[in-house]
Enzyme design. Structure first.
Site, short mmCIF file in Angstrom:
data_model
loop_
_atom_site.label_atom_id
_atom_site.label_comp_id
_atom_site.label_asym_id
_atom_site.label_seq_id
_atom_site.Cartn_x
_atom_site.Cartn_y
_atom_site.Cartn_z
CG HIS A 175 -5.47 -2.45 -0.31
ND1 HIS A 175 -4.68 -1.98 -1.33
CD2 HIS A 175 -4.96 -1.90 0.84
CE1 HIS A 175 -3.75 -1.18 -0.84
NE2 HIS A 175 -3.90 -1.11 0.48
CE LYS A 230 0.18 5.37 -2.12
NZ LYS A 230 -0.63 4.94 -3.22
CB SER A 246 -0.95 -0.05 1.20
OG SER A 246 -1.96 0.92 1.08
#
Length: 424
Positions: A404, A265, A261
């Site tokens: 997710h 990044k 998540s």
């Protein structure tokens, strides 16, 4: 009165978390506006990049500078003389004797007690040393990655979001994301630490965590391009790697950096800056990570700079209304990791992270990987693969069934990928 208090609290949450009727999200593929991606193999002055030498000498630096000054903030240097680490506790027979667990405290500004991070190191026993390793930050404290009561919870410092929570109620709640025994059985160490030990995850105007340490290195960096929170987390991960280089049990030249998540990044941006990481793994990273910004599908740049402004440097807000004006896109972030192996993963039900956009970014990074002598995405087509069917080579991708999350299925793919590139 109770209702009024509830409404006030809900409105406050709406501001913080972005819950509103007009969230800047798009889940309709037909609303994706046509876009053109910048070519990572064309220099800023129009010169084609036809050799690895020109990529390394010129083009790579151009792209890295754009991401630094326009999106994440410039990565500060480190005063290594102030970095200290100490093994505080050892469990020599963890996992029924399969592993050694160590708790190591890292001080970023010694002799000052803060900022610091406590890292958990899980090392397989009866294995030739030094061992390759996976390094990844966790969201809720080291005690959540296993139900082993030996593992210490984080300090209840001001600023982190576990402050005031009962650690025993949280113990082991995230162990499904960290299958330590599987990792150990495959011959890898696992290193993890609580991400907010490096920098609290809220808009504190760069006052807390490691940000104050950056001041000596940012005197010539314009304020709008100074290190945002993703850069702060990445800086901390590199400091952990500095310490791993001094630990005889860990092969610091074979460390895979993994993030899920928002930490996915972070992993991509950190891996782009710190070429010592042998492999980079981005799990469900979405907008601002692996997903193409120009698609404006799922979570958009406008949503993120509104809800999480501290993640990005202020310069990035100028592109919120029309991401097609960004002078780069996320396929170029992946390309900055070349020629090192990179794994991008998505999930079917994780539309906010734009699985298609993540795959297209991986696919469009392929020309750089091929220029640098690898097999890139291995000839996979420009359409996402079927669910639960990994594709690619040095650039690898899968779209897992489900939501997710970071699952055992994901880890099975990552470990097998690491076997191809990090096992000796």
């Amino acid at each position: 009165m109770t209702i009024l208090i509830f409404l006030a609290a809900f409105c406050a949450a709406a501001v913080v978390f972005g819950f509103n009727e007009e969230r800047d999200e798009n889940f309709d593929e037909s609303k994706v506006v046509p876009y053109t991606l910048p070519d990572p193999l064309i220099c800023g002055d129009g010169t084609p990049v036809t050799t690895p030498e020109l990529w390394h000498r010129k083009r790579r630096g151009e792209i890295l500078d754009l991401f630094a000054t326009q999106m994440y903030g410039v990565m500060p240097e480190c005063d290594r003389s102030k970095l200290r680490w100490e093994t505080r506790r050892v469990n020599p027979a963890a996992l029924g004797g399969k592993a050694v667990f160590k708790e190591v405290r890292v001080w970023f500004d010694a002799p000052n007690p803060y900022p610091k991070i406590d890292i958990l190191i899980c090392i397989p026993r009866n294995t030739e040393m030094p061992v390759p390793a996976f390094l990844g930050l966790n969201f809720n404290g080291n005690h959540t990655v296993s139900d082993d009561p030996w593992i210490s919870p984080p300090d209840n410092d001001e600023g982190n979001h576990v402050r005031g929570k009962d650690p025993q109620r949280q113990r082991g709640t995230m162990k499904h994301r960290w299958p330590i025994e599987m990792i150990i059985d495959r011959g890898y160490a696992l290193i993890t630490g609580y991400y907010e030990d490096i920098d609290p995850d809220f808009d504190d105007k760069r006052q807390n965590g490691v940000h104050p340490l950056f001041a000596p290195f940012e005197t010539e960096v314009p304020e709008p391009s100074r290190a945002a929170t993703f850069t702060a987390w990445g800086w901390g991960l590199s400091r952990i790697l500095d310490c791993l280089e001094e630990m005889p049990e860990i092969d610091a030249e074979r460390v895979a950096l993994l993030g899920h998540s928002r930490l996915g990044k972070t992993a991509l941006w950190t891996g782009a800056n710190d070429t010592r990481f042998a492999m980079v793994i981005s799990n469900d990273s979405g907008c601002g990570g692996a997903a193409l910004s120009r698609r404006s599908f799922g979570e958009t740049p406008k949503l993120l700079v509104t809800v999480r402004p501290h993640w990005f440097c202020p310069c990035f807000t100028r592109y919120a209304e029309d991401p097609r004006e960004i002078p780069f896109d996320q396929h170029e972030l992946i390309a900055l990791i070349a020629p090192r192996p990179v794994y991008i993963a998505s999930a079917d039900d994780d539309l906010p992270a734009d699985p298609k956009g993540e795959y297209l970014a991986a696919w469009n990074a392929d020309p750089v990987y091929r220029l640098l002598g690898t097999d890139g995405i291995g000839g996979a087509p420009d359409v996402p693969p079927e669910t639960d069917v990994p594709v690619g080579a040095t650039i690898r991708y899968h779209r897992r069934s489900g939501k997710h999350d970071l699952t055992s299925y994901d880890w099975e793919q990552y470990i097998s990928f690491a076997d191809m590139y990090m096992k000796r």
